[in-house]
Design a protein around this motif. Structure first.
Motif, PDB file in Angstrom:
ATOM      1  N   ARG A   1       1.291  -0.834   0.006  1.00  0.00           N
ATOM      2  CA  ARG A   1       0.041  -0.002   0.299  1.00  0.00           C
ATOM      3  C   ARG A   1       0.727   1.300  -0.341  1.00  0.00           C
ATOM      4  N   SER A   2       0.701   2.520  -0.699  1.00  0.00           N
ATOM      5  CA  SER A   2       1.266   3.646  -1.066  1.00  0.00           C
ATOM      6  C   SER A   2       0.375   4.445  -1.142  1.00  0.00           C
ATOM      7  N   ASN A   3       1.134   5.199  -0.629  1.00  0.00           N
ATOM      8  CA  ASN A   3       0.565   7.047  -1.100  1.00  0.00           C
ATOM      9  C   ASN A   3       1.707   8.001  -1.597  1.00  0.00           C
ATOM     10  N   GLU A   4       1.228   9.509  -2.023  1.00  0.00           N
ATOM     11  CA  GLU A   4       2.566  10.086  -2.665  1.00  0.00           C
ATOM     12  C   GLU A   4       3.906  10.496  -1.943  1.00  0.00           C
ATOM     13  N   HIS A   5       3.828   9.623  -0.866  1.00  0.00           N
ATOM     14  CA  HIS A   5       5.275  10.118   0.080  1.00  0.00           C
ATOM     15  C   HIS A   5       5.584   8.462   0.678  1.00  0.00           C
ATOM     16  N   ILE A   6       4.540   7.827   0.935  1.00  0.00           N
ATOM     17  CA  ILE A   6       5.844   6.016   1.269  1.00  0.00           C
ATOM     18  C   ILE A   6       4.794   5.286   0.385  1.00  0.00           C
ATOM     19  N   LYS A   7       5.690   4.337   0.846  1.00  0.00           N
ATOM     20  CA  LYS A   7       5.249   3.223  -0.115  1.00  0.00           C
ATOM     21  C   LYS A   7       5.409   1.579   1.612  1.00  0.00           C
ATOM     22  N   VAL A   8       4.438   1.019   1.729  1.00  0.00           N
ATOM     23  CA  VAL A   8       4.174   0.255   3.164  1.00  0.00           C
ATOM     24  C   VAL A   8       4.101  -1.164   2.704  1.00  0.00           C
ATOM     25  N   THR A   9       5.147  -2.271   2.684  1.00  0.00           N
ATOM     26  CA  THR A   9       4.904  -3.209   2.516  1.00  0.00           C
ATOM     27  C   THR A   9       4.531  -5.004   3.351  1.00  0.00           C
ATOM     28  N   VAL A  10       4.314  -5.163   3.398  1.00  0.00           N
ATOM     29  CA  VAL A  10       3.699  -6.274   4.201  1.00  0.00           C
ATOM     30  C   VAL A  10       3.183  -7.330   3.392  1.00  0.00           C
ATOM     31  N   GLU A  11       4.257  -8.648   5.209  1.00  0.00           N
ATOM     32  CA  GLU A  11       4.295 -10.579   4.225  1.00  0.00           C
ATOM     33  C   GLU A  11       4.100 -10.424   5.609  1.00  0.00           C
ATOM     34  N   VAL A  12       2.942 -11.793   4.992  1.00  0.00           N
ATOM     35  CA  VAL A  12       2.956 -12.817   6.139  1.00  0.00           C
ATOM     36  C   VAL A  12       2.954 -14.152   5.960  1.00  0.00           C
ATOM     37  N   LYS A  13       3.980 -14.275   7.796  1.00  0.00           N
ATOM     38  CA  LYS A  13       3.948 -16.220   6.352  1.00  0.00           C
ATOM     39  C   LYS A  13       3.516 -17.179   7.227  1.00  0.00           C
TER      40      LYS A  13
END
Length: 291
Positions: free
Chosen positions: A13-25
């Motif tokens: 998920r992202s916006n104009e300033h940041i990008k968030v990456t989530v991984e679930v294992k």
């Protein structure tokens, strides 16, 4: 519904300033065990993340990886200890006067003093980051569950094939078991006739056969095995976490099979018991990875 405990999900998920990456294992584990590798600024979110994941994943070792890229996450401010600088310069001046040192103090000398300067970091836009993280976590968790369900279907098919073998073996034993007593009665009469010339004591023979039949009776064990198989199939269609229930049933099935083996005084029954134990062991291995 059978779900494997092995799964992986990823979401961005992202916006104009940041990008968030989530991984679930997730991998198999006796209980629900959480491990988070997330930015320190999000450590206060761990409880909320656990509650969210618990809605999707009930059992297993759950590893969550969260990375945040972009600008504007933190603001930095340079702090200067002016009082310390004044003390520093004052003492330098006194040293120069006392020892008649003409060399002056340059700005470089001050900048090299680490204790004079410090950097203060402050989080910015944390509410926006939390929203993106939770949104990405929901999506990653669902992707992980989807993978667990696909593998769960494969596990279910394999387990059912072994369950069917158990059912067919139980049916075969139920048909064959009565003949064991008949065979014993025939052998007993034949042996007695070989060693005794006089008339047979029918009452004594009947008593011996009855004692043997009671000891060799496996009907109760076969009935309980049938019951366990029915319960097992019912649990496979349950939408809740079923791994522990299945594990308990497998233990009970193994116990009944061992009892049949201890009662068996027949080579064919002993062979069928080996087949039962083989199928049960294969099921046990598979359910170790069922949620």
């Amino acid at each position: 519904m059978v779900k494997s405990m092995t799964g992986f999900g990823r979401s961005i998920r992202s916006n104009e300033h940041i990008k968030v990456t989530v991984e679930v294992k997730t991998v198999n584990h006796r209980f629900a065990e959480y491990h988070f590798r997330i930015p320190r600024s999000l450590s206060s979110l761990e409880d909320k993340l656990k509650k969210t994941l618990n809605e999707y994943i009930k059992r297993g070792r759950i590893e969550v990886f969260i990375t945040i890229d972009g600008e504007g996450l933190t603001t930095r401010k340079l702090l200067v200890d002016w009082s310390l600088i004044e003390d520093y310069l004052q003492n330098i001046k006194e040293i120069q006067e006392r020892f008649q040192i003409k060399e002056g103090v340059s700005i470089k000398d001050i900048l090299n003093r680490d204790e004079i300067f410090s950097i203060e970091e402050q989080e910015s836009g944390i509410e926006c980051i939390e929203e993106l993280v939770l949104d990405a976590l929901l999506d990653a968790a669902q992707n992980c569950v989807n993978m667990r369900e696909v593998e769960g279907k494969a596990l279910q098919q394999d387990i059912l094939s072994h369950i069917e073998k158990i059912q067919s073996t139980v049916q075969a034993l139920r048909k064959y078991a009565p003949t064991v007593v008949e065979q014993y009665a025939n052998r007993l009469k034949k042996r007695i006739q070989e060693y005794v010339d006089q008339q047979l004591d029918e009452a004594r023979i009947v008593t011996e056969i009855a004692i043997f039949a009671d000891k060799a009776d496996i009907n109760e064990e076969l009935t309980r095995l049938d019951s366990h198989v029915v319960q097992f199939k019912t649990f496979l269609n349950d939408r809740e976490s079923i791994g522990r229930k299945l594990d308990f049933l497998v233990q009970e099935m193994n116990r009944e099979t061992n009892t049949i083996g201890s009662k068996a005084n027949d080579a064919k029954i002993a062979t069928e018991v080996v087949e039962l134990k083989s199928s049960i062991e294969k099921i046990k291995e598979q359910i170790q990875n069922i949620e």
